[in-house]
Scaffold this active site. Sequence first.
Site, PDB file in Angstrom:
ATOM      1  N   PRO A  19       0.851  -1.195   0.000  1.00 54.62           N
ATOM      2  CA  PRO A  19       0.000   0.000   0.000  1.00 54.62           C
ATOM      3  C   PRO A  19       0.884   1.241   0.000  1.00 54.62           C
ATOM      4  CG  PRO A  19       0.038  -1.027   2.190  1.00 54.62           C
ATOM      5  CD  PRO A  19       0.827  -1.918   1.275  1.00 54.62           C
ATOM      6  N   GLN A  72      -6.545  -1.220   2.896  1.00 56.62           N
ATOM      7  CA  GLN A  72      -5.778  -0.928   4.107  1.00 56.62           C
ATOM      8  C   GLN A  72      -6.446   0.180   4.909  1.00 56.62           C
ATOM      9  OE1 GLN A  72      -1.980   1.205   4.615  1.00 56.62           O
ATOM     10  NE2 GLN A  72      -1.198  -0.709   5.474  1.00 56.62           N
ATOM     11  N   CYS A 102       2.837   3.147   9.666  1.00 53.29           N
ATOM     12  CA  CYS A 102       3.064   4.514   9.188  1.00 53.29           C
ATOM     13  C   CYS A 102       3.478   5.425  10.349  1.00 53.29           C
ATOM     14  CB  CYS A 102       1.802   5.055   8.520  1.00 53.29           C
ATOM     15  SG  CYS A 102       2.042   6.731   7.928  1.00 53.29           S
ATOM     16  N   LYS A 141      -0.159  -5.025   8.932  1.00 59.78           N
ATOM     17  CA  LYS A 141       1.159  -4.660   8.370  1.00 59.78           C
ATOM     18  C   LYS A 141       1.867  -3.837   9.437  1.00 59.78           C
ATOM     19  CE  LYS A 141       3.325  -2.389   4.369  1.00 59.78           C
ATOM     20  NZ  LYS A 141       3.687  -1.010   4.740  1.00 59.78           N
ATOM     21  N   GLY A 214      10.187  -4.543   2.724  1.00 63.50           N
ATOM     22  CA  GLY A 214      11.266  -3.594   2.991  1.00 63.50           C
ATOM     23  C   GLY A 214      12.529  -3.922   2.222  1.00 63.50           C
ATOM     24  N   GLY A 215      12.853  -3.048   1.254  1.00 61.81           N
ATOM     25  CA  GLY A 215      14.156  -3.145   0.589  1.00 61.81           C
ATOM     26  C   GLY A 215      14.328  -4.292  -0.384  1.00 61.81           C
ATOM     27  N   ARG A 236       8.369   0.324  -3.437  1.00 60.91           N
ATOM     28  CA  ARG A 236       8.936   1.269  -4.399  1.00 60.91           C
ATOM     29  C   ARG A 236       9.413   0.606  -5.681  1.00 60.91           C
ATOM     30  NH1 ARG A 236      12.431   3.657   0.395  1.00 60.91           N
ATOM     31  NH2 ARG A 236      12.149   1.471   0.960  1.00 60.91           N
TER      32      ARG A 236
HETATM   33  C1  LIG Z   1       4.944   6.991  -1.429  1.00 65.54           C
HETATM   34  C2  LIG Z   1       4.764   5.940  -0.370  1.00 65.54           C
HETATM   35  C3  LIG Z   1       3.572   5.872   0.320  1.00 65.54           C
HETATM   36  C4  LIG Z   1       3.376   4.889   1.296  1.00 65.54           C
HETATM   37  N1  LIG Z   1       2.149   4.771   1.892  1.00 65.54           N
HETATM   38  C5  LIG Z   1       1.900   3.716   2.720  1.00 65.54           C
HETATM   39  C6  LIG Z   1       0.589   3.439   3.192  1.00 65.54           C
HETATM   40  O1  LIG Z   1      -0.392   4.112   2.853  1.00 65.54           O
HETATM   41  N2  LIG Z   1       0.432   2.377   4.027  1.00 65.54           N
HETATM   42  C7  LIG Z   1       1.481   1.574   4.402  1.00 65.54           C
HETATM   43  O2  LIG Z   1       1.295   0.607   5.143  1.00 65.54           O
HETATM   44  N3  LIG Z   1       2.721   1.812   3.957  1.00 65.54           N
HETATM   45  C8  LIG Z   1       2.947   2.836   3.110  1.00 65.54           C
HETATM   46  N4  LIG Z   1       4.192   3.013   2.577  1.00 65.54           N
HETATM   47  C9  LIG Z   1       5.272   2.073   2.945  1.00 65.54           C
HETATM   48  C10 LIG Z   1       5.287   0.885   1.969  1.00 65.54           C
HETATM   49  O3  LIG Z   1       4.080   0.169   2.023  1.00 65.54           O
HETATM   50  C11 LIG Z   1       6.448  -0.067   2.310  1.00 65.54           C
HETATM   51  O4  LIG Z   1       6.246  -0.565   3.602  1.00 65.54           O
HETATM   52  C12 LIG Z   1       7.800   0.627   2.253  1.00 65.54           C
HETATM   53  O5  LIG Z   1       7.930   1.423   1.091  1.00 65.54           O
HETATM   54  C13 LIG Z   1       8.931  -0.402   2.293  1.00 65.54           C
HETATM   55  O6  LIG Z   1       8.849  -1.276   1.193  1.00 65.54           O
HETATM   56  P1  LIG Z   1       9.814  -1.100  -0.096  1.00 65.54           P
HETATM   57  O7  LIG Z   1      11.219  -1.020   0.423  1.00 65.54           O
HETATM   58  O8  LIG Z   1       9.572  -2.320  -0.927  1.00 65.54           O
HETATM   59  O9  LIG Z   1       9.410   0.174  -0.774  1.00 65.54           O
HETATM   60  C14 LIG Z   1       4.419   3.986   1.608  1.00 65.54           C
HETATM   61  C15 LIG Z   1       5.623   4.069   0.901  1.00 65.54           C
HETATM   62  C16 LIG Z   1       5.795   5.019  -0.085  1.00 65.54           C
HETATM   63  C17 LIG Z   1       7.095   5.062  -0.861  1.00 65.54           C
END
Ligand SMILES: Cc1cc2nc3c(=O)[nH]c(=O)nc-3n(C[C@H](O)[C@H](O)[C@H](O)COP(=O)(O)O)c2cc1C
Length: 341
Positions: A19, A72, A102, A141, A214-215, A236
């Site tokens: 999300p 979510q 968050c 989450k 994460g990552g 991302r």
């Molecule tokens: C622009 C953006 C908005 C996000 N919004 C949410 C959100 O609404 N809810 C949530 O649980 N995590 C949110 N996250 C966190 C992501 O869900 C994820 O946990 C975090 O980016 C780590 O994963 P990654 O390294 O694969 O990006 C957001 C991340 C980004 C970059």
Amino acid sequence: MSIDKKSLQKDSHRFCVAPMMGWTDRHERYFLRLISNRVRLYTEMITPQAILFGDRKRLLDFNFEENPIALQLGGSEVLQMTECARIAEDWGYDEVNINVGCPSDRVQNGYFGACLMKEPELVAKCLEAMDRVVKLPITVKCRIGVDDQVPEEALPDFMEKVANAGCEVFIIHARKAFLKGLSPTQNREVPPLNYALVEEMKERWPKLKIILNGGIETLEHARQHLSKLDGVMLGRTAYKIPWILSIVDNLIFGEPEKCMTRKDVIEMMVNYAATQKSLGVPIKSITRHMLGLFHAEPGAKTWRKFLAEEARSLDAEAEIIRHAYFAVCEAASLKTQGEAA
Ligand SMILES: Cc1cc2nc3c(=O)[nH]c(=O)nc-3n(C[C@H](O)[C@H](O)[C@H](O)COP(=O)(O)O)c2cc1C
């Protein structure tokens, strides 16, 4: 009242797209669904107040093609969360996920998100009440801890209490969040990742579904984690390099290989954008999610520039997506000719 719970398929959470507020709206999810049939999609975080007192239809409507899809929720008020779980079920969602990750100030002020890592009893109470009224799986989450918590103690304590309330699926962003002093962006980068702790949780509770977040930046890494855990969630990387999802159905879910190309997806997006435009949606709201489609491919820059510039006007038509593709082909062929010369 006894409700027949929908049992989750064994591989339901094997590959999820995270999300992301401002990113995983319905247009982005539709786009990703064209690329992969099997990845599990999540909405942006939505608060119960917005659902209960705001424009519910705008917030919750999705294209039926998007399933499987999870809503979510960011909240901690038991009655409101319960009512929203009921609404989510009626709306056709496949899962409700509670945001315990968050760290933003706004979210802390509303007393939800990552600060709930310190309130496992409250999360358990919400989850139990929600679980009682719907068949949908209610999942969480979370982070591995916040502030001065010791993750090796805080995470298992949190999980035990929440699992006892009925949670069977934990999506764990494998780093702490710091509620003061780091911005949300820094909180996705600075605290170190601790994958080993997440793996320990799986060893400790083999029956729980543990999804790592994460990552994770490549499918190779995803596969390595999947040898120890039930699923991975990419944020991302999936957004910035969406074509990575094009081999997930085959590579991760073992489905027959599809011969789909970016051009096929573009054609389907032209149709989708034309329909959305006729409903009053600006083309830019759709194309902004497609900028990464040619990531690291010849013509990637042309694609991004063309889409960004041409979609800016409110009069832009869906056709510009096709024109952007032609521009990519031209740029790529010029590049090849240049290299061959
Ligand atoms: C622009 C953006 C908005 C996000 N919004 C949410 C959100 O609404 N809810 C949530 O649980 N995590 C949110 N996250 C966190 C992501 O869900 C994820 O946990 C975090 O980016 C780590 O994963 P990654 O390294 O694969 O990006 C957001 C991340 C980004 C970059």
